[in-house]
Design a protein around this motif. Structure first.
Motif, PDB file in Angstrom:
ATOM      1  N   SER A   1     -10.408 -15.927  50.647  1.00 17.31           N
ATOM      2  CA  SER A   1     -10.130 -15.699  49.239  1.00 17.31           C
ATOM      3  C   SER A   1     -11.013 -14.538  48.798  1.00 17.31           C
ATOM      4  O   SER A   1     -12.236 -14.591  48.984  1.00 17.31           O
ATOM      5  N   VAL A   2     -10.406 -13.496  48.242  1.00 17.41           N
ATOM      6  CA  VAL A   2     -11.151 -12.271  47.950  1.00 17.41           C
ATOM      7  C   VAL A   2     -11.152 -12.002  46.451  1.00 17.41           C
ATOM      8  O   VAL A   2     -10.092 -11.851  45.835  1.00 17.41           O
ATOM      9  N   ILE A   3     -12.356 -11.947  45.885  1.00 18.12           N
ATOM     10  CA  ILE A   3     -12.540 -11.579  44.485  1.00 18.12           C
ATOM     11  C   ILE A   3     -12.845 -10.090  44.434  1.00 18.12           C
ATOM     12  O   ILE A   3     -13.753  -9.611  45.128  1.00 18.12           O
ATOM     13  N   VAL A   4     -12.086  -9.367  43.626  1.00 14.98           N
ATOM     14  CA  VAL A   4     -12.237  -7.924  43.538  1.00 14.98           C
ATOM     15  C   VAL A   4     -12.707  -7.554  42.132  1.00 14.98           C
ATOM     16  O   VAL A   4     -11.918  -7.529  41.191  1.00 14.98           O
ATOM     17  N   PRO A   5     -13.995  -7.280  41.960  1.00 11.89           N
ATOM     18  CA  PRO A   5     -14.486  -6.812  40.660  1.00 11.89           C
ATOM     19  C   PRO A   5     -14.024  -5.377  40.433  1.00 11.89           C
ATOM     20  O   PRO A   5     -14.040  -4.562  41.360  1.00 11.89           O
ATOM     21  N   ALA A   6     -13.639  -5.068  39.203  1.00  8.84           N
ATOM     22  CA  ALA A   6     -13.058  -3.747  38.971  1.00  8.84           C
ATOM     23  C   ALA A   6     -13.413  -3.224  37.588  1.00  8.84           C
ATOM     24  O   ALA A   6     -13.312  -3.944  36.598  1.00  8.84           O
TER      25      ALA A   6
ATOM     26  N   THR B   1     -16.684  -5.229  45.955  1.00  9.03           N
ATOM     27  CA  THR B   1     -16.657  -4.244  44.882  1.00  9.03           C
ATOM     28  C   THR B   1     -15.959  -2.986  45.405  1.00  9.03           C
ATOM     29  O   THR B   1     -16.123  -2.607  46.566  1.00  9.03           O
ATOM     30  N   GLY B   2     -15.164  -2.375  44.554  1.00 10.18           N
ATOM     31  CA  GLY B   2     -14.371  -1.243  45.008  1.00 10.18           C
ATOM     32  C   GLY B   2     -13.220  -1.659  45.904  1.00 10.18           C
ATOM     33  O   GLY B   2     -12.636  -0.817  46.596  1.00 10.18           O
ATOM     34  N   GLY B   3     -12.865  -2.932  45.872  1.00 12.99           N
ATOM     35  CA  GLY B   3     -11.890  -3.472  46.810  1.00 12.99           C
ATOM     36  C   GLY B   3     -10.443  -3.254  46.439  1.00 12.99           C
ATOM     37  O   GLY B   3      -9.573  -3.951  46.964  1.00 12.99           O
TER      38      GLY B   3
ATOM     39  N   GLU C   1      -7.948 -12.010  43.790  1.00 16.62           N
ATOM     40  CA  GLU C   1      -8.013 -12.103  42.336  1.00 16.62           C
ATOM     41  C   GLU C   1      -8.923 -11.000  41.817  1.00 16.62           C
ATOM     42  O   GLU C   1      -9.840 -10.548  42.508  1.00 16.62           O
ATOM     43  N   VAL C   2      -8.676 -10.576  40.594  1.00 17.99           N
ATOM     44  CA  VAL C   2      -9.411  -9.466  39.993  1.00 17.99           C
ATOM     45  C   VAL C   2     -10.278  -9.985  38.858  1.00 17.99           C
ATOM     46  O   VAL C   2      -9.877 -10.874  38.105  1.00 17.99           O
ATOM     47  N   ASP C   3     -11.479  -9.437  38.747  1.00 18.33           N
ATOM     48  CA  ASP C   3     -12.354  -9.723  37.610  1.00 18.33           C
ATOM     49  C   ASP C   3     -12.961  -8.402  37.160  1.00 18.33           C
ATOM     50  O   ASP C   3     -13.044  -7.444  37.935  1.00 18.33           O
ATOM     51  N   GLU C   4     -13.392  -8.358  35.933  1.00 17.72           N
ATOM     52  CA  GLU C   4     -13.885  -7.103  35.358  1.00 17.72           C
ATOM     53  C   GLU C   4     -15.358  -6.888  35.681  1.00 17.72           C
ATOM     54  O   GLU C   4     -16.176  -7.806  35.568  1.00 17.72           O
ATOM     55  N   LEU C   5     -15.697  -5.660  36.074  1.00 15.56           N
ATOM     56  CA  LEU C   5     -17.083  -5.302  36.355  1.00 15.56           C
ATOM     57  C   LEU C   5     -17.253  -3.794  36.303  1.00 15.56           C
ATOM     58  O   LEU C   5     -16.547  -3.060  36.986  1.00 15.56           O
TER      59      LEU C   5
END
Length: 308
Positions: free
Chosen positions: A55-60, A35-37, A77-81
């Motif tokens: 593999s890095v998931i970046v919530p944003a 988070t905050g990545g 990859e980006v996901d909404e948060l």
């Protein structure tokens, strides 16, 4: 955990970088959530983990900005948060659970600092809601994917500003942005203490002093008065750059040197000492009774407790 709060001789220090602490570590096949990545030291952490094969998931909260900042960085990859919105936290977790990928590393790095008085729709003070409660709910909802994982909470030396204000945690009797920040950072440490006791390996840390977008709510003149920059905007020598600022959380998430430890507070890529002032961790932030109390309080506010 105080008996474990002693340096272990890591060989790293305040000037170590995220890439240096990852030297020789192959993260191929692992999945990280940061988070905050996509900004500041979070972006450097994402870059270091991805370059090591994760593999890095970046919530944003701002997915378009995150996608732009991560453009060209393979393995991300980006996901909404939005951590201040528990419905958003639930939706993100549900997407992760549906995806089914095991999460090996979870770094709770997103946060706000010393913002003007702001409240969530539920009336919670924003720094406590974002920095602590959102991450608390996120970890609990992701628990089925965290078997054997490490969970890292990015706290701050600012935890020394305030213990948990049980008489008025949401500052309904008058707002102080720095005490609110300090309380939220104490909560980050206590969260790691209790999560580790519950069986998920967890660490909290102070990344060091770094000039990043985290300071956006603090006027430049105030930053100069506090000694964070000179008249030309240059930070003092003891400040870290972003690569150095990302090192401790990267080390916490990946280092085999920490395999036998858990629930401890780190700084400068080392286990910190307990201290009543200066560097180190304050006793109030690693008190196991306070940690259990905060967990129960957080469960009551969010309605989430995977360990109940």
């Amino acid at each position: 955990m105080s008996e474990q709060q002693h340096p272990i001789g890591s060989g790293f220090g305040a000037r170590s970088t995220a890439s240096e602490v990852l030297a020789g570590i192959d993260l191929t096949g692992t999945t990280a959530v940061v988070t905050g990545g996509y900004s500041g030291i979070g972006l450097e952490t994402t870059r270091a983990l991805a370059n090591a094969g994760a593999s890095v998931i970046v919530p944003a909260r701002r997915p378009e900005t995150a996608a732009a900042n991560l453009d060209g960085l393979k393995g991300t990859e980006v996901d909404e948060l939005d951590l201040a919105d528990l419905d958003s936290v639930r939706a993100f977790a549900e997407r992760r659970l549906a995806d089914g990928r095991h999460i090996d590393l979870l770094i709770n790095g997103a946060g706000v600092m010393a913002c003007p008085e702001t409240r969530t729709p539920g009336g919670w003070e924003l720094q406590f809601a974002t920095n602590h409660l959102g991450h608390y709910a996120l970890v609990n909802r992701l628990l089925p994917l965290l078997d054997g994982a490490r969970v890292v909470s990015v706290s701050s030396g600012g935890h020394g500003l305030s213990a948990i204000r049980w008489d008025d945690p949401h500052f309904e009797g008058g707002y102080d942005r720095w005490l609110a920040y300090g309380q939220s950072k104490t909560a980050n440490v206590l969260f790691a203490v209790e999560l580790d006791r519950l069986g998920v390996k967890a660490f909290a840390l102070h990344p060091g002093a770094i000039l990043t977008p985290l300071q956006r709510h603090i006027p430049v003149e105030e930053q100069r008065e506090m000694g964070w920059m000179d008249a030309e905007g240059n930070p003092p020598e003891y400040f870290k750059n972003t690569e150095q600022g990302a090192a401790t959380q990267t080390w916490a998430a990946t280092s085999p040197q920490l395999d036998a430890l858990g629930g401890v507070y780190l700084e400068d890529c080392e286990v910190a000492e307990v201290s009543a002032e200066g560097a180190g961790v304050r006793p109030h932030a690693i008190d196991p009774d306070e940690a259990r109390r905060l967990w129960a309080y957080s469960a009551g506010l969010t309605g989430v407790n995977a360990f109940a």
